[in-house]
Motif scaffolding. Structure first.
Motif, PDB file in Angstrom:
ATOM      1  N   TYR A 107     -21.585  -2.787  -8.706  1.00 35.85           N
ATOM      2  CA  TYR A 107     -21.213  -1.504  -8.124  1.00 35.85           C
ATOM      3  C   TYR A 107     -22.395  -0.908  -7.353  1.00 35.85           C
ATOM      4  N   ASN A 134     -14.874  -2.590 -17.412  1.00 31.23           N
ATOM      5  CA  ASN A 134     -16.223  -2.061 -17.600  1.00 31.23           C
ATOM      6  C   ASN A 134     -16.521  -1.944 -19.087  1.00 31.23           C
ATOM      7  N   SER A 184     -21.300   3.421 -14.866  1.00 31.11           N
ATOM      8  CA  SER A 184     -19.939   2.896 -14.991  1.00 31.11           C
ATOM      9  C   SER A 184     -19.126   3.765 -15.939  1.00 31.11           C
ATOM     10  N   GLY A 193     -22.474  -4.371 -14.320  1.00 30.39           N
ATOM     11  CA  GLY A 193     -22.210  -3.189 -13.524  1.00 30.39           C
ATOM     12  C   GLY A 193     -23.038  -3.123 -12.257  1.00 30.39           C
ATOM     13  N   SER A 241     -18.713   4.438 -11.794  1.00 29.52           N
ATOM     14  CA  SER A 241     -17.718   3.607 -11.108  1.00 29.52           C
ATOM     15  C   SER A 241     -16.618   3.176 -12.067  1.00 29.52           C
ATOM     16  N   GLU A 275     -13.075   0.474 -12.535  1.00 25.01           N
ATOM     17  CA  GLU A 275     -12.787  -0.915 -12.235  1.00 25.01           C
ATOM     18  C   GLU A 275     -12.139  -1.137 -10.871  1.00 25.01           C
ATOM     19  N   ARG A 311     -17.691  -6.337 -17.030  1.00 23.12           N
ATOM     20  CA  ARG A 311     -18.830  -5.744 -16.331  1.00 23.12           C
ATOM     21  C   ARG A 311     -19.613  -4.829 -17.269  1.00 23.12           C
TER      22      ARG A 311
END
Length: 344
Positions: free
Chosen positions: A153, A260, A297, A150, A163, A165, A201
């Motif tokens: 981001y 994520n 995320s 992550g 955040s 994807e 991520r």
């Protein structure tokens, strides 16, 4: 109520970390052949390889699980062999290793360098951006799950919820930049050679010996102040992270699928410390002032695909607090989640 008892020693902890969730065996068996885990000698590789073996056994599959690493710790290789995982010793940083790598119906790419990157940027870029080229070339067309982070981001306002994807990456620091390079190189391979790919991520995986919660607990046990400048985090049980990762290869595609992986809560660092203090009998000390943004995320897509964590946040925090208070061993690899400048 979750009836899973807390592991009281490392044997029980490893068993729980490698216990496959529903659907893992079927997802791996659907690949139709052997699976290879590259960089399987690190923090998560051994339990993830063991989980894969247990999952395939549970559905009656004889497909091999092959763990590839230098295995500088012979004990790790021996433990994998004892549970039926085949060990292949290789240095992925050496191009001459690749012709001997085993064939696969599915590849899980776990190799990466994060810690120590601020003192060895050249090694970071070789590990995170050069090795992927060699791997992608060797396994052209083979479904591949790529561990990422992550950290690609930007920091986002806590009120936003993290955040997703489809957000544009904006990596801070050379580690995060090299991680994005890894993603871009595997993406190029997906388009060039038709390699179904999934980019995973992650932030942050936790168990009793490692992770953000363990970092905070160890800080408190040492009588030190907990830095709350990074005001909030997402965390999830390492066993769930591995279970989702193994299943996720079924969603590999061209262009690559981005996923994520973390827990559903945005939890304040201050709250984690407070909950730990209740379990440990320690009054937390805090330093710094909470910023308005954090590295966060939204893993809603992952949870929609594979379900919510089997070990919830409060249970995880209680377990870590009790483990640390009782003197349980730590892996000694701090996450450095407090870092806001991307220097690891």
């Amino acid at each position: 109520m979750n009836s899973i008892p807390m592991p009281t020693d490392e044997t029980a902890l490893e068993e729980l970390l490698s216990r496959p969730g529903d659907g893992v065996g079927e997802a791996l068996a659907d690949l139709g052949g052997d699976i290879v885990l590259l960089g399987a000698g690190g923090k998560i590789g051994p339990s993830m390889a063991t989980m894969a073996r247990r999952a395939l056994d549970s559905v009656g599959s004889s497909a091999r699980v092959i763990a590839v690493s230098r295995f500088s710790d012979p004990a790790a290789a021996e433990q994998l062999e004892q549970v039926g995982v085949q060990v292949h010793r290789a240095d992925l940083a050496v191009s001459e290793s690749y012709p001997e790598l085993p064939e696969a119906a599915g590849v899980f790419y776990l190799a990466a360098m994060k810690f120590g990157t601020s003192a060895a940027e050249h090694q970071t870029w070789w590990s995170n951006a050069a090795i992927p080229v060699l791997v992608a070339d060797r396994y052209r067309g083979v479904p591949t799950m790529v561990y990422s982070t992550g950290n690609v981001y930007p920091l986002t306002p806590v009120v936003r919820g993290g955040s997703v994807e489809t957000d544009d990456p904006a990596p801070v620091g050379e580690y995060a930049q090299s991680a994005l390079a890894r993603e871009r190189l595997f993406t190029n391979a997906a388009h060039r050679w038709g390699t179904p790919t999934l980019v995973y991520r992650l932030n942050y995986a936790c168990e009793l010996r490692y992770g953000v919660v363990a970092d905070i607990a160890a800080t408190m046990a040492a009588g030190e102040a907990v830095d709350v400048t990074m005001p909030a985090v997402n965390v999830a049980w390492q066993g769930d992270i591995s279970s989702w990762a193994l299943q996720s290869i079924g969603a590999a595609d061209v262009p690559p699928t981005i996923l994520n992986a973390t827990g559903p809560e945005t939890v304040s660092v201050r709250r984690i410390a407070t909950l730990l203090g209740e379990e440990m009998g320690v009054e937390p000390i805090f330093s710094g002032e909470e910023a308005a943004d954090a590295l966060l995320s939204d893993a809603g897509l992952c949870h929609e695909m594979f379900g919510y964590p089997s070990i919830g946040l409060r249970q995880l925090v209680r377990w870590v607090g009790r483990w640390v208070a009782d003197g349980g061993r730590q892996l000694g690899k701090a996450t450095k989640f407090q870092q806001r400048e991307g220097k690891f």
